[in-house]
Scaffold this active site. Structure first.
Site, PDB file in Angstrom:
ATOM      1  N   ALA A  63       0.855  -1.171   0.000  1.00  0.00           N
ATOM      2  CA  ALA A  63       0.000   0.000   0.000  1.00  0.00           C
ATOM      3  C   ALA A  63       0.895   1.226   0.000  1.00  0.00           C
ATOM      4  CB  ALA A  63      -0.887  -0.029   1.234  1.00  0.00           C
ATOM      5  N   GLY A  66       0.493  -4.958   0.881  1.00  0.00           N
ATOM      6  CA  GLY A  66      -0.710  -4.975   0.047  1.00  0.00           C
ATOM      7  C   GLY A  66      -0.470  -5.625  -1.316  1.00  0.00           C
ATOM      8  N   GLU A 115      -0.907  -9.176  -0.691  1.00  0.00           N
ATOM      9  CA  GLU A 115      -2.346  -9.380  -0.438  1.00  0.00           C
ATOM     10  C   GLU A 115      -3.150  -9.315  -1.734  1.00  0.00           C
ATOM     11  OE1 GLU A 115      -2.205  -6.244   2.577  1.00  0.00           O
ATOM     12  OE2 GLU A 115      -3.086  -7.661   3.979  1.00  0.00           O
ATOM     13  N   GLU A 137       4.558  -5.295   7.109  1.00  0.00           N
ATOM     14  CA  GLU A 137       3.851  -4.198   7.795  1.00  0.00           C
ATOM     15  C   GLU A 137       4.332  -4.000   9.231  1.00  0.00           C
ATOM     16  OE1 GLU A 137       2.416  -6.534   5.910  1.00  0.00           O
ATOM     17  OE2 GLU A 137       0.844  -5.647   4.650  1.00  0.00           O
TER      18      GLU A 137
HETATM   19  N1  CO8 Z   1       4.640   3.177  -0.658  1.00  0.00           N
HETATM   20  C1  CO8 Z   1       5.100   4.348  -1.163  1.00  0.00           C
HETATM   21  N2  CO8 Z   1       6.276   4.460  -1.817  1.00  0.00           N
HETATM   22  C2  CO8 Z   1       7.019   3.345  -1.952  1.00  0.00           C
HETATM   23  C3  CO8 Z   1       6.608   2.095  -1.458  1.00  0.00           C
HETATM   24  C4  CO8 Z   1       5.349   2.041  -0.782  1.00  0.00           C
HETATM   25  N3  CO8 Z   1       4.853   0.901  -0.301  1.00  0.00           N
HETATM   26  N4  CO8 Z   1       7.564   1.184  -1.733  1.00  0.00           N
HETATM   27  C5  CO8 Z   1       8.538   1.829  -2.403  1.00  0.00           C
HETATM   28  N5  CO8 Z   1       8.219   3.136  -2.537  1.00  0.00           N
HETATM   29  C6  CO8 Z   1       9.000   4.171  -3.198  1.00  0.00           C
HETATM   30  C7  CO8 Z   1      10.222   4.569  -2.378  1.00  0.00           C
HETATM   31  O1  CO8 Z   1       9.865   5.494  -1.381  1.00  0.00           O
HETATM   32  C8  CO8 Z   1      11.117   5.140  -3.446  1.00  0.00           C
HETATM   33  O2  CO8 Z   1      10.693   6.434  -3.742  1.00  0.00           O
HETATM   34  P1  CO8 Z   1      11.822   7.625  -3.881  1.00  0.00           P
HETATM   35  O3  CO8 Z   1      12.622   7.189  -5.076  1.00  0.00           O
HETATM   36  O4  CO8 Z   1      10.991   8.843  -4.098  1.00  0.00           O
HETATM   37  O5  CO8 Z   1      12.603   7.578  -2.606  1.00  0.00           O
HETATM   38  C9  CO8 Z   1      10.812   4.266  -4.670  1.00  0.00           C
HETATM   39  O6  CO8 Z   1       9.539   3.649  -4.406  1.00  0.00           O
HETATM   40  C10 CO8 Z   1      11.828   3.170  -4.895  1.00  0.00           C
HETATM   41  O7  CO8 Z   1      11.969   2.456  -3.687  1.00  0.00           O
HETATM   42  P2  CO8 Z   1      13.386   2.222  -2.952  1.00  0.00           P
HETATM   43  O8  CO8 Z   1      14.319   3.339  -3.266  1.00  0.00           O
HETATM   44  O9  CO8 Z   1      13.088   1.955  -1.502  1.00  0.00           O
HETATM   45  O10 CO8 Z   1      13.861   0.900  -3.697  1.00  0.00           O
HETATM   46  P3  CO8 Z   1      14.809  -0.256  -3.121  1.00  0.00           P
HETATM   47  O11 CO8 Z   1      15.119  -1.130  -4.283  1.00  0.00           O
HETATM   48  O12 CO8 Z   1      15.908   0.306  -2.334  1.00  0.00           O
HETATM   49  O13 CO8 Z   1      13.854  -1.068  -2.089  1.00  0.00           O
HETATM   50  C11 CO8 Z   1      11.818  -2.144  -1.356  1.00  0.00           C
HETATM   51  C12 CO8 Z   1      12.715  -1.743  -2.556  1.00  0.00           C
HETATM   52  C13 CO8 Z   1      12.537  -3.187  -0.493  1.00  0.00           C
HETATM   53  C14 CO8 Z   1      10.547  -2.740  -1.934  1.00  0.00           C
HETATM   54  C15 CO8 Z   1      11.516  -0.877  -0.505  1.00  0.00           C
HETATM   55  O14 CO8 Z   1      11.041   0.152  -1.373  1.00  0.00           O
HETATM   56  C16 CO8 Z   1      10.475  -1.092   0.551  1.00  0.00           C
HETATM   57  O15 CO8 Z   1      10.780  -1.661   1.605  1.00  0.00           O
HETATM   58  N6  CO8 Z   1       9.217  -0.629   0.311  1.00  0.00           N
HETATM   59  C17 CO8 Z   1       8.167  -0.683   1.276  1.00  0.00           C
HETATM   60  C18 CO8 Z   1       7.651  -2.096   1.443  1.00  0.00           C
HETATM   61  C19 CO8 Z   1       6.575  -2.149   2.490  1.00  0.00           C
HETATM   62  O16 CO8 Z   1       6.804  -1.908   3.655  1.00  0.00           O
HETATM   63  N7  CO8 Z   1       5.322  -2.499   2.084  1.00  0.00           N
HETATM   64  C20 CO8 Z   1       4.217  -2.561   2.957  1.00  0.00           C
HETATM   65  C21 CO8 Z   1       3.442  -1.284   2.919  1.00  0.00           C
HETATM   66  S1  CO8 Z   1       2.123  -1.227   4.121  1.00  0.00           S
HETATM   67  C22 CO8 Z   1       0.913  -2.158   3.434  1.00  0.00           C
HETATM   68  O17 CO8 Z   1       1.024  -2.639   2.356  1.00  0.00           O
HETATM   69  C23 CO8 Z   1      -0.312  -2.321   4.255  1.00  0.00           C
HETATM   70  C24 CO8 Z   1      -1.486  -2.785   3.411  1.00  0.00           C
HETATM   71  C25 CO8 Z   1      -2.736  -2.769   4.194  1.00  0.00           C
HETATM   72  C26 CO8 Z   1      -3.474  -1.459   4.136  1.00  0.00           C
HETATM   73  C27 CO8 Z   1      -4.795  -1.707   4.759  1.00  0.00           C
HETATM   74  C28 CO8 Z   1      -5.606  -0.502   5.009  1.00  0.00           C
HETATM   75  C29 CO8 Z   1      -6.950  -0.873   5.655  1.00  0.00           C
END
Ligand code: CO8
Length: 254
Positions: free
Chosen positions: A62, A105, A108, A128
């Site tokens: 998400a 997400g 999911e 998460e």
């Molecule tokens: N949301 C927003 N932006 C994101 C997300 C995300 N989930 N994932 C990556 N990005 C962005 C980064 O911020 C980055 O942006 P910028 O270049 O502006 O800094 C760009 O994408 C590229 O990402 P990275 O530079 O971090 O790339 P890496 O190759 O270094 O890392 C990863 C890749 C490992 C995937 C890393 O980006 C990461 O850990 N991302 C987050 C993963 C995460 O925690 N996902 C879970 C999110 S919470 C969720 O999904 C809950 C769902 C339930 C909601 C329910 C509501 C009721």
């Protein structure tokens, strides 16, 4: 536009397209996806949806930026992300073709699909917990049903990512294929499924889903009723006649 949609015969291929954030799922993407697929769901010319992302990411979860500053009251009054239930409820078979990250997400969303085909570079996880929250679009429920408590707890409590082979071993994904052939393999499976009678396909996936919802006796009864009902279809007559006549069946979805 957060999606690229292509129709190839009876298959609809949907590519998530927010490359700058690794296909993070925000409200606009969810709405666009549901609005695009809902009318196609009842189109007799559509036999299967393929949901895919980029080589680097199916979806990295998400959209954290969208959620970060929301209050609990915002989440509750918006019923944030409840719209994903519309996607989950689509009756046309949904195939997730996953390359790269399928996290939070994203994992999911893949699990809301009927089958997951993973490229050998795919990584799945429910990280998460590292953000101070928990899975919120079915992760604690679907993952546990798919892989059992031991692996679900491991992934959800530690946030560790698993690779495609482990995902296949534990029953999260159906097949692992080389990354370069993911699109072709997914399209071929989708084409195969969409060549069968749509009523039988819908009944089959309804019944399999029912196994996750009910006890055995009730589920078996549900299946038998669905089986009986298919004898009202032209496709049942065609399928069985074609077998007897030693020819390939030609289904019309009626
Ligand atoms: N949301 C927003 N932006 C994101 C997300 C995300 N989930 N994932 C990556 N990005 C962005 C980064 O911020 C980055 O942006 P910028 O270049 O502006 O800094 C760009 O994408 C590229 O990402 P990275 O530079 O971090 O790339 P890496 O190759 O270094 O890392 C990863 C890749 C490992 C995937 C890393 O980006 C990461 O850990 N991302 C987050 C993963 C995460 O925690 N996902 C879970 C999110 S919470 C969720 O999904 C809950 C769902 C339930 C909601 C329910 C509501 C009721």
């Amino acid at each position: 536009m957060r999606l690229k949609i292509e129709r190839i015969g009876r298959v609809v291929r949907v590519r998530l397209h927010r490359p700058e954030v690794l296909n993070a799922l925000d409200t606009a993407l969810m709405t666009e996806l549901c609005e695009a697929l809902t009318p196609l769901d009842t189109d007799p010319g559509v036999g299967c949806f393929v949901i895919t992302g980029s080589e680097r990411a199916f979806a990295a979860g998400a959209d954290i930026t969208e959620m970060a500053e929301k209050s609990a009251a915002d989440m509750m009054s918006e019923d944030y992300f409840a719209g994903w239930e519309t996607f989950a409820a689509l009756r046309t078979p949904k195939l997730a073709a996953v390359s790269g990250y399928a996290l939070g997400g994203g994992c999911e969303l893949a699990m809301m699909c009927d089958m997951i085909i993973a490229a050998d570079n795919a990584k799945f996880g429910q990280p998460e917990i590292t953000l101070g929250v928990i899975p919120g679009i079915g992760g604690t429920q679907r993952l546990t049903r798919l892989v059992g408590k031991a692996k679900a707890m491991d992934m959800i409590l530690t946030g560790r990512l698993i690779d495609a082979h482990e995902a296949e071993r534990i029953g999260l994904v159906s097949r692992v294929v080389p990354a370069e052939s993911l699109a072709a393999e997914a399209d071929a499976i989708a084409k195969q499924i969409s060549g069968y009678g749509k009523l039988a396909v819908t009944a089959a996936r309804d019944c399999v889903d029912q196994a996750l919802e009910t006890g055995l006796a009730e589920g078996v009864r549900y299946e038998r009723r669905a089986f009986h009902a298919l004898f009202a279809t032209e496709d049942q007559k065609e399928g069985m006649r074609a077998f007897k006549e030693k020819r390939e069946a030609s289904f019309n979805g009626k």
